[in-house]
Scaffold this motif. Structure first.
Motif, PDB file in Angstrom:
ATOM      1  N   THR A   5      17.749 -43.456 -18.818  1.00 34.16           N
ATOM      2  CA  THR A   5      17.133 -44.513 -18.014  1.00 34.16           C
ATOM      3  C   THR A   5      17.751 -45.860 -18.383  1.00 34.16           C
ATOM      4  O   THR A   5      18.331 -46.022 -19.463  1.00 34.16           O
ATOM      5  CB  THR A   5      15.616 -44.590 -18.231  1.00 34.16           C
ATOM      6  OG1 THR A   5      15.353 -44.870 -19.615  1.00 34.16           O
ATOM      7  CG2 THR A   5      14.952 -43.280 -17.853  1.00 34.16           C
ATOM      8  N   ARG A   6      17.620 -46.823 -17.493  1.00 37.24           N
ATOM      9  CA  ARG A   6      18.086 -48.189 -17.739  1.00 37.24           C
ATOM     10  C   ARG A   6      16.897 -49.143 -17.741  1.00 37.24           C
ATOM     11  O   ARG A   6      15.882 -48.887 -17.108  1.00 37.24           O
ATOM     12  CB  ARG A   6      19.086 -48.629 -16.662  1.00 37.24           C
ATOM     13  CG  ARG A   6      20.425 -47.911 -16.726  1.00 37.24           C
ATOM     14  CD  ARG A   6      21.444 -48.592 -15.800  1.00 37.24           C
ATOM     15  NE  ARG A   6      22.778 -48.043 -16.009  1.00 37.24           N
ATOM     16  CZ  ARG A   6      23.317 -47.089 -15.259  1.00 37.24           C
ATOM     17  NH1 ARG A   6      22.607 -46.586 -14.261  1.00 37.24           N
ATOM     18  NH2 ARG A   6      24.533 -46.647 -15.490  1.00 37.24           N
ATOM     19  N   HIS A   7      17.037 -50.254 -18.467  1.00 36.75           N
ATOM     20  CA  HIS A   7      15.975 -51.266 -18.459  1.00 36.75           C
ATOM     21  C   HIS A   7      15.791 -51.800 -17.046  1.00 36.75           C
ATOM     22  O   HIS A   7      16.756 -51.989 -16.297  1.00 36.75           O
ATOM     23  CB  HIS A   7      16.336 -52.423 -19.396  1.00 36.75           C
ATOM     24  CG  HIS A   7      16.317 -52.047 -20.852  1.00 36.75           C
ATOM     25  ND1 HIS A   7      15.169 -51.720 -21.499  1.00 36.75           N
ATOM     26  CD2 HIS A   7      17.324 -51.923 -21.747  1.00 36.75           C
ATOM     27  CE1 HIS A   7      15.449 -51.430 -22.774  1.00 36.75           C
ATOM     28  NE2 HIS A   7      16.761 -51.537 -22.934  1.00 36.75           N
ATOM     29  N   THR A   8      14.558 -52.047 -16.678  1.00 36.08           N
ATOM     30  CA  THR A   8      14.274 -52.530 -15.330  1.00 36.08           C
ATOM     31  C   THR A   8      14.162 -54.047 -15.264  1.00 36.08           C
ATOM     32  O   THR A   8      14.028 -54.613 -14.190  1.00 36.08           O
ATOM     33  CB  THR A   8      12.953 -51.928 -14.813  1.00 36.08           C
ATOM     34  OG1 THR A   8      11.898 -52.230 -15.727  1.00 36.08           O
ATOM     35  CG2 THR A   8      13.089 -50.415 -14.663  1.00 36.08           C
ATOM     36  N   ASP A   9      14.206 -54.733 -16.415  1.00 30.44           N
ATOM     37  CA  ASP A   9      14.091 -56.194 -16.404  1.00 30.44           C
ATOM     38  C   ASP A   9      15.466 -56.856 -16.533  1.00 30.44           C
ATOM     39  O   ASP A   9      16.455 -56.201 -16.717  1.00 30.44           O
ATOM     40  CB  ASP A   9      13.181 -56.671 -17.536  1.00 30.44           C
ATOM     41  CG  ASP A   9      13.619 -56.131 -18.899  1.00 30.44           C
ATOM     42  OD1 ASP A   9      14.390 -55.146 -18.925  1.00 30.44           O
ATOM     43  OD2 ASP A   9      13.191 -56.683 -19.927  1.00 30.44           O
TER      44      ASP A   9
END
Length: 203
Positions: A199-203
């Motif tokens: 997953t990747r950071h969403t911010d």
């Protein structure tokens, strides 16, 4: 050795698993075909009419897609059950394996088929989980306590993630040799879903 006496490795290798290639992937990557094949594997041989009733489809649609599945080698006639004009079908393989290389195929049609296949696969996981949540009260207390819906977050390298995936698969395959005898009280087919995705950071 009998099947019950096989080692986990032998039991896993004895399963008939079809490794999809571009042609067979294109032949299977259709929501109704995948549902039909899943039903034949989970519930056993059936006729086009029985499958249509299970899935809320017309027998003409299930019959057509059964013929397509047969053309690509996923299903075949079950001569032990067929009587007269009644045609029974059975799955020819216990499982299907799709390699990640198909998602990077140079042919856009193959990549599209891969996407269709994986989205339908994920949809099936969600449906099975939702069905369990909705019907859990109908099962015994032992089954309710044994079932599990969990998620975990780990920090891993690709190599460690591959190692974890291999260990999970090995553990699961080891339980095939421990399957109870037919007719064992309170025994049921158990579905195990594994999702190991970065997953990747969403911010």
């Amino acid at each position: 050795m009998t099947e019950k006496e096989q080692s986990p490795e032998e039991a896993a290798s004895a399963r008939k698993v079809l490794h999809l290639d571009p042609r067979s992937l294109r032949g299977l990557a259709h929501p109704l075909r995948m549902r039909i094949l899943r039903s034949l594997r989970m519930d056993g041989p059936a006729t086009a009419s029985q499958l249509a009733q299970r899935m809320g489809e017309s027998s003409g649609a299930t019959s057509y897609h059964l013929r397509q599945l047969a053309e690509y080698g996923f299903v075949e006639d079950d001569p032990e059950r067929g009587k007269g004009r009644e045609r029974w079908w059975r799955a020819t393989y216990d499982g299907t394996y799709v390699g990640d290389d198909l998602s990077r195929d140079t042919d856009p049609e193959v990549r599209g088929a891969y996407s269709t296949f994986m989205h339908e696969h994920a949809t099936n996981h969600a449906e099975e989980t939702s069905t369990w949540i909705a019907t859990g009260h109908e099962w015994s207390r032992d089954w309710v306590e044994s079932a599990d819906i969990s998620d975990f977050t780990l920090s891993l390298t690709p190599g460690r993630a591959a190692e974890l995936k291999a260990k999970m698969h090995e553990l699961i395959e080891g339980y095939r040799a421990l399957a109870p005898e037919d007719g064992t009280p309170d025994a049921a087919k158990v579905r195990v879903h594994t999702h190991l995705i970065p997953t990747r950071h969403t911010d």
